[in-house]
Design a protein around this motif. Structure first.
Motif, mmCIF file in Angstrom:
data_model
loop_
_atom_site.group_PDB
_atom_site.id
_atom_site.type_symbol
_atom_site.label_atom_id
_atom_site.label_comp_id
_atom_site.label_asym_id
_atom_site.label_seq_id
_atom_site.Cartn_x
_atom_site.Cartn_y
_atom_site.Cartn_z
ATOM 1 N N ARG A 47 -2.076 3.815 -13.951
ATOM 2 C CA ARG A 47 -0.920 2.920 -13.904
ATOM 3 C C ARG A 47 -1.402 1.626 -13.302
ATOM 4 N NH1 ARG A 47 4.007 4.274 -15.227
ATOM 5 N NH2 ARG A 47 4.338 6.420 -15.799
ATOM 6 N N VAL A 48 -1.245 0.528 -14.046
ATOM 7 C CA VAL A 48 -1.708 -0.776 -13.587
ATOM 8 C C VAL A 48 -0.550 -1.474 -12.889
ATOM 9 C CG1 VAL A 48 -2.666 -2.997 -14.265
ATOM 10 C CG2 VAL A 48 -3.400 -0.916 -15.433
ATOM 11 N N ALA A 49 -0.740 -1.704 -11.588
ATOM 12 C CA ALA A 49 0.290 -2.370 -10.793
ATOM 13 C C ALA A 49 0.330 -3.845 -11.167
ATOM 14 C CB ALA A 49 -0.009 -2.208 -9.310
ATOM 15 N N ALA A 50 1.519 -4.367 -11.318
ATOM 16 C CA ALA A 50 1.680 -5.784 -11.628
ATOM 17 C C ALA A 50 1.314 -6.611 -10.410
ATOM 18 C CB ALA A 50 3.119 -6.066 -12.039
ATOM 19 N N GLU A 51 0.758 -7.785 -10.662
ATOM 20 C CA GLU A 51 0.461 -8.682 -9.556
ATOM 21 C C GLU A 51 1.783 -9.226 -9.052
ATOM 22 O OE1 GLU A 51 -2.802 -11.410 -10.001
ATOM 23 O OE2 GLU A 51 -3.383 -10.339 -11.818
ATOM 24 N N ALA A 74 7.697 -2.751 -11.235
ATOM 25 C CA ALA A 74 6.357 -3.304 -11.051
ATOM 26 C C ALA A 74 5.570 -2.489 -10.035
ATOM 27 C CB ALA A 74 6.451 -4.754 -10.604
ATOM 28 N N GLU A 75 6.243 -1.937 -9.025
ATOM 29 C CA GLU A 75 5.555 -1.151 -8.014
ATOM 30 C C GLU A 75 5.031 0.152 -8.596
ATOM 31 O OE1 GLU A 75 8.343 -0.784 -4.854
ATOM 32 O OE2 GLU A 75 8.071 -2.847 -4.216
ATOM 33 N N ARG A 76 5.726 0.726 -9.572
ATOM 34 C CA ARG A 76 5.261 1.968 -10.202
ATOM 35 C C ARG A 76 4.095 1.691 -11.130
ATOM 36 N NH1 ARG A 76 10.969 3.578 -11.256
ATOM 37 N NH2 ARG A 76 10.571 2.799 -13.327
ATOM 38 N N GLY A 77 4.004 0.485 -11.630
ATOM 39 C CA GLY A 77 2.940 0.134 -12.564
ATOM 40 C C GLY A 77 3.287 0.582 -13.970
ATOM 41 N N ARG A 78 2.555 0.032 -14.920
ATOM 42 C CA ARG A 78 2.807 0.449 -16.302
ATOM 43 C C ARG A 78 1.671 1.335 -16.760
ATOM 44 N NH1 ARG A 78 0.989 -4.065 -20.462
ATOM 45 N NH2 ARG A 78 -0.590 -4.929 -19.131
ATOM 46 N N PRO A 79 1.967 2.328 -17.574
ATOM 47 C CA PRO A 79 0.929 3.258 -18.009
ATOM 48 C C PRO A 79 -0.076 2.559 -18.919
ATOM 49 C CG PRO A 79 3.019 3.788 -19.042
ATOM 50 C CD PRO A 79 3.270 2.667 -18.096
ATOM 51 N N ALA A 127 0.837 -1.201 0.000
ATOM 52 C CA ALA A 127 0.000 0.000 0.000
ATOM 53 C C ALA A 127 0.871 1.251 0.000
ATOM 54 C CB ALA A 127 -0.940 0.000 1.200
ATOM 55 N N LEU A 128 1.937 1.246 0.788
ATOM 56 C CA LEU A 128 2.855 2.393 0.807
ATOM 57 C C LEU A 128 3.520 2.593 -0.551
ATOM 58 C CD1 LEU A 128 4.517 1.999 4.306
ATOM 59 C CD2 LEU A 128 2.910 3.759 3.577
ATOM 60 N N ALA A 129 3.920 1.499 -1.182
ATOM 61 C CA ALA A 129 4.560 1.588 -2.495
ATOM 62 C C ALA A 129 3.578 2.144 -3.525
ATOM 63 C CB ALA A 129 5.068 0.220 -2.933
ATOM 64 N N LEU A 130 2.327 1.701 -3.465
ATOM 65 C CA LEU A 130 1.332 2.199 -4.410
ATOM 66 C C LEU A 130 1.041 3.679 -4.187
ATOM 67 C CD1 LEU A 130 -1.167 -0.792 -4.557
ATOM 68 C CD2 LEU A 130 0.508 -0.110 -6.272
ATOM 69 N N VAL A 134 -2.813 4.626 -9.406
ATOM 70 C CA VAL A 134 -2.309 3.265 -9.531
ATOM 71 C C VAL A 134 -3.458 2.328 -9.190
ATOM 72 C CG1 VAL A 134 -0.658 1.573 -8.687
ATOM 73 C CG2 VAL A 134 0.030 3.959 -8.939
ATOM 74 N N VAL A 135 -3.773 1.433 -10.120
ATOM 75 C CA VAL A 135 -4.885 0.514 -9.946
ATOM 76 C C VAL A 135 -4.413 -0.917 -10.146
ATOM 77 C CG1 VAL A 135 -6.601 2.218 -10.690
ATOM 78 C CG2 VAL A 135 -5.553 0.709 -12.371
ATOM 79 N N GLY A 136 -5.187 -1.850 -9.648
ATOM 80 C CA GLY A 136 -4.896 -3.261 -9.880
ATOM 81 C C GLY A 136 -5.463 -3.683 -11.223
ATOM 82 N N PRO A 137 -4.992 -4.800 -11.763
ATOM 83 C CA PRO A 137 -5.527 -5.284 -13.031
ATOM 84 C C PRO A 137 -7.009 -5.653 -12.888
ATOM 85 C CG PRO A 137 -3.797 -6.742 -12.196
ATOM 86 C CD PRO A 137 -3.951 -5.635 -11.223
ATOM 87 N N VAL A 138 -7.749 -5.566 -13.975
ATOM 88 C CA VAL A 138 -9.161 -5.939 -13.973
ATOM 89 C C VAL A 138 -9.244 -7.461 -13.883
ATOM 90 C CG1 VAL A 138 -11.324 -5.894 -15.276
ATOM 91 C CG2 VAL A 138 -9.758 -3.943 -15.389
ATOM 92 N N PRO A 139 -9.933 -7.994 -12.866
ATOM 93 C CA PRO A 139 -10.062 -9.457 -12.761
ATOM 94 C C PRO A 139 -10.843 -10.030 -13.938
ATOM 95 C CG PRO A 139 -10.723 -8.376 -10.711
ATOM 96 C CD PRO A 139 -10.547 -7.305 -11.739
#
Length: 105
Positions: A44-48, A60-65, A7-10, A21-26
């Motif tokens: 930015r989608v955070a990698a699982e 991975a913590e920054r996520g990809r645009p 959570a801190l990294a996000l 920063v969001v998680g991937p769509v399930p």
């Protein structure tokens, strides 16, 4: 109040990147059908995280645009998909496929 390291990294990534920063769509939430694009937002989608892949990687913590597209379906429900490019605009009629893609209607 104590926050988990992820959570801190996000939160830090959000402050640095400017986009949420969001998680991937399930995939279980994806349903095919026709709809109308409501919004297209830069995110930015955070990698699982995966122990097999090392678990923690700074990139991975920054996520990809990505671009998060919200589509309103005929029954009033909303679905979201993540795309690499902003190919659609609000008001576009689209088809959500079984594979999770968005194509013009």
């Amino acid at each position: 109040m104590r926050l988990a390291p992820l959570a801190l990294a996000l939160l830090a990534a959000h402050a640095l990147a400017g986009e949420p920063v969001v998680g991937p769509v399930p995939s279980g939430q994806m349903r095919p059908g026709y709809g109308v694009v409501e919004t297209v937002a830069e995110v930015r989608v955070a990698a699982e995280r995966s122990a097999a892949a090392g678990g923690s990687a700074p990139m991975a913590e920054r996520g990809r645009p990505m671009y998060r597209v919200t589509v309103r379906m005929p029954d009033g429900s909303r679905q979201v998909r993540d795309m690499d490019k902003p190919e659609f605009r609000a008001g576009d009629h689209v088809l959500l496929t079984n594979a999770g893609d968005i194509v013009p209607d």
